[in-house]
Design an enzyme around this catalytic site. Structure first.
Site, short mmCIF file in Angstrom:
data_model
loop_
_atom_site.label_atom_id
_atom_site.label_comp_id
_atom_site.label_asym_id
_atom_site.label_seq_id
_atom_site.Cartn_x
_atom_site.Cartn_y
_atom_site.Cartn_z
N ARG A 111 8.47 -2.93 -13.33
CA ARG A 111 9.39 -3.03 -12.19
C ARG A 111 10.83 -2.77 -12.61
NH1 ARG A 111 6.67 -5.19 -7.71
NH2 ARG A 111 5.08 -6.75 -8.12
N GLU B 287 12.00 -1.34 2.17
CA GLU B 287 10.78 -1.21 1.37
C GLU B 287 11.05 -0.30 0.18
OE1 GLU B 287 8.09 -2.39 0.74
OE2 GLU B 287 6.76 -2.77 2.44
N ASP C 288 3.08 3.48 1.95
CA ASP C 288 1.90 4.16 1.43
C ASP C 288 0.95 4.43 2.60
OD1 ASP C 288 -0.20 4.90 -0.22
OD2 ASP C 288 0.05 3.27 -1.62
N LYS D 92 5.40 7.85 0.80
CA LYS D 92 4.24 8.51 0.20
C LYS D 92 3.36 9.08 1.31
CE LYS D 92 1.20 7.63 -3.74
NZ LYS D 92 0.67 6.57 -4.60
C1 PRP Z 1 3.70 -2.18 -1.90
C2 PRP Z 1 5.01 -1.83 -1.21
C3 PRP Z 1 4.71 -2.07 0.23
C4 PRP Z 1 3.23 -1.79 0.35
C5 PRP Z 1 3.05 -0.47 0.98
O1 PRP Z 1 3.66 -3.54 -2.13
O2 PRP Z 1 6.07 -2.62 -1.67
O3 PRP Z 1 5.01 -3.41 0.61
O4 PRP Z 1 2.69 -1.78 -0.98
O5 PRP Z 1 1.69 -0.16 1.09
P1 PRP Z 1 1.00 0.23 2.44
O6 PRP Z 1 1.87 1.19 3.16
O7 PRP Z 1 -0.29 0.87 1.98
O8 PRP Z 1 0.72 -1.00 3.22
P2 PRP Z 1 2.58 -4.23 -3.10
O9 PRP Z 1 1.41 -4.71 -2.28
O10 PRP Z 1 2.24 -3.29 -4.22
O11 PRP Z 1 3.32 -5.51 -3.60
P3 PRP Z 1 4.71 -5.62 -4.43
O12 PRP Z 1 5.80 -5.20 -3.48
O13 PRP Z 1 4.80 -7.04 -4.82
O14 PRP Z 1 4.64 -4.68 -5.62
#
Ligand code: PRP
Length: 192
Positions: free
Chosen positions: A178, A111, A115, A143
């Site tokens: 990105r 990942e 978050d 995070k």
């Molecule tokens: C982001 C990141 C994780 C997720 C984490 O993806 O890549 O997959 O959010 O968040 P969480 O812990 O709150 O679930 P995003 O949905 O922004 O998509 P992307 O990877 O296409 O940017």
């Protein structure tokens, strides 16, 4: 507009390119020594470690990390998305599934950022049902400030205590930024 223009949109550069490079190299070394010579590997058929990138944010980290790992690896990709407002908190939707079966494989989920933790917990449950031989989680940014569900992370690059909106090195705002080689905090006026 070029990338030089993008730098002016950052209130600060949180992790410069060289800091990311050093951290990624150290993580790759740790992972390599953990999996090399059997180690963590539990696949009875001794197939290569399967690196699973979570699209789209993890793509940059996945490619840089794996190129610092002098052991055989395979790639697979999965795409998930959070449901919008008005749905249960933490609801995650599968957009594109893996190509490979996980049964008996050594799997390392990669990942860019963890978050709230909902995505990783959804994937952990989904993958457990597919019976991998081993399963570990690696993230460049942890995070911790935003965690809502407890989750175990095996390899974390940077622990981020502040709840800041970061972009770059795979992470986007509205699909932009990105490809920045660093991770920066986006100024509020560029977030709508
Ligand atoms: C982001 C990141 C994780 C997720 C984490 O993806 O890549 O997959 O959010 O968040 P969480 O812990 O709150 O679930 P995003 O949905 O922004 O998509 P992307 O990877 O296409 O940017």
């Amino acid at each position: 507009m070029g990338l030089i223009g993008f730098e002016q949109r950052m209130s600060k550069i949180l992790y410069p390119e060289d800091a990311i490079r050093d951290r990624v190299a150290a993580m790759a070394q740790q992972i390599t020594s953990d999996y090399a010579e059997k180690g963590l590997s539990a696949d009875p058929e001794s197939r290569p470690l399967l690196l699973v990138g979570v699209m789209r944010g993890a793509l940059v980290f996945l490619t840089d990390l794996s190129r610092q790992m002098p052991i055989p690896v395979e790639y697979d990709l999965i795409s998930v998305s959070s449901y919008g407002n008005g749905t249960a908190p933490g609801a995650v939707r599968l957009v594109k599934d893996l190509e490979e079966p996980l049964e008996g494989r050594d799997v390392l989920l990669v990942e860019d950022i963890i978050d709230t933790g909902y995505t990783i917990e959804y994937l952990r449950r989904s993958f457990a049902a597919r019976k991998p031989a081993s399963f570990r989680v690696c993230t460049l940014v942890d995070k911790v400030a935003r965690r809502e569900v407890e989750t175990e992370i095996d390899y974390a690059g940077f622990a981020l205590e502040q709840d800041e909106f970061i972009v770059g090195y795979g992470m986007d705002y509205a699909e932009l930024y990105r490809n920045l080689p660093y991770i920066g905090v986006l100024k509020p006026e560029y977030i709508q």
